[in-house]
Design an enzyme around this catalytic site. Structure first.
Site, PDB file in Angstrom:
ATOM      1  N   HIS A  66      34.599 -58.081   6.762  1.00  0.00           N
ATOM      2  CA  HIS A  66      33.746 -58.303   5.580  1.00  0.00           C
ATOM      3  C   HIS A  66      33.923 -57.153   4.584  1.00  0.00           C
ATOM      4  O   HIS A  66      34.012 -57.362   3.377  1.00  0.00           O
ATOM      5  CB  HIS A  66      32.258 -58.349   5.978  1.00  0.00           C
ATOM      6  CG  HIS A  66      31.852 -59.553   6.767  1.00  0.00           C
ATOM      7  ND1 HIS A  66      31.195 -59.448   7.976  1.00  0.00           N
ATOM      8  CD2 HIS A  66      31.970 -60.876   6.517  1.00  0.00           C
ATOM      9  CE1 HIS A  66      30.937 -60.663   8.428  1.00  0.00           C
ATOM     10  NE2 HIS A  66      31.398 -61.552   7.568  1.00  0.00           N
ATOM     11  N   SER A 119      32.588 -62.365  13.262  1.00  0.00           N
ATOM     12  CA  SER A 119      31.356 -61.897  13.904  1.00  0.00           C
ATOM     13  C   SER A 119      31.221 -62.551  15.279  1.00  0.00           C
ATOM     14  O   SER A 119      30.833 -61.915  16.254  1.00  0.00           O
ATOM     15  CB  SER A 119      30.136 -62.267  13.053  1.00  0.00           C
ATOM     16  OG  SER A 119      30.229 -61.663  11.793  1.00  0.00           O
TER      17      SER A 119
END
Ligand code: PNS
Length: 163
Positions: free
Chosen positions: A18, A129
């Site tokens: 990210h 994630s």
């Protein structure tokens, strides 16, 4: 005119992938608003406040970044923020179908907001994630894949929820 993008996501939790996308996005946009999805119907590992804290700490080195939360449609949130772009990262081929579907639906809902895809750095191409949480849950090392605070928090979380 200031070029503003929102970078929406679950960020459950934020990963180095990210941060890589954010850093690339900042080369194109004057300001990026990282928008954390609050959807109460979705099951997250980390509650909103923890996801926010991890983002705040991890993004300290970036200027021109704001962190906010949103619910409802991403395009509506983008309009509220006067954003011209929705920033999304692309990794492997497997992302494409979902991302294109979402981008085209978003375009149908609001033609003024453009989705901008940036390719993540090669070293993050397989990370997510979910895969990081899975590895951590069973004791695998996630060092270097997430910011240090996130690594610590994932470890703590899985100590509280034994496998
Ligand atoms: O990090 P994620 O989970 O891949 O992020 C997904 C997110 C938040 C971008 C997506 O679920 C989303 O935009 N949700 C809000 C509802 C919406 O606008 N959906 C797309 C058009 S129907």
């Amino acid at each position: 005119m200031q070029k503003i993008a929102i970078y929406p996501g679950s960020f459950d939790p934020v990963t180095n992938g990210h941060l890589d996308i954010l850093e690339r996005g900042l080369k194109l946009f004057d300001k990026i608003i990282v928008a954390i999805l609050t959807n109460p119907g979705k099951k997250f590992l980390f509650p909103l406040e923890e996801r926010r804290e991890m983002l705040e700490v991890s993004m300290k080195r970036f200027s021109n970044v704001e962190i906010d939360t949103f619910d409802g449609l991403t395009v509506d949130y983008a309009s509220q923020q006067n954003a011209q772009g929705i920033l999304r990262g692309l990794r492997a081929l497997s992302d494409f179908e979902y991302e294109f579907q979402m981008a085209l639906m978003n375009r149908r809902l609001n033609r003024e907001v453009q989705t901008v895809f940036l390719m993540t750095g090669l070293r993050w191409i397989y990370t997510s994630s979910s895969i990081i949480k899975q590895a951590a849950q069973f004791g695998g090392s996630i060092k270097g894949m997430v910011p240090p605070l996130v690594e610590k928090k994932i470890r703590e979380k899985y100590r509280q929820i034994p496998v």
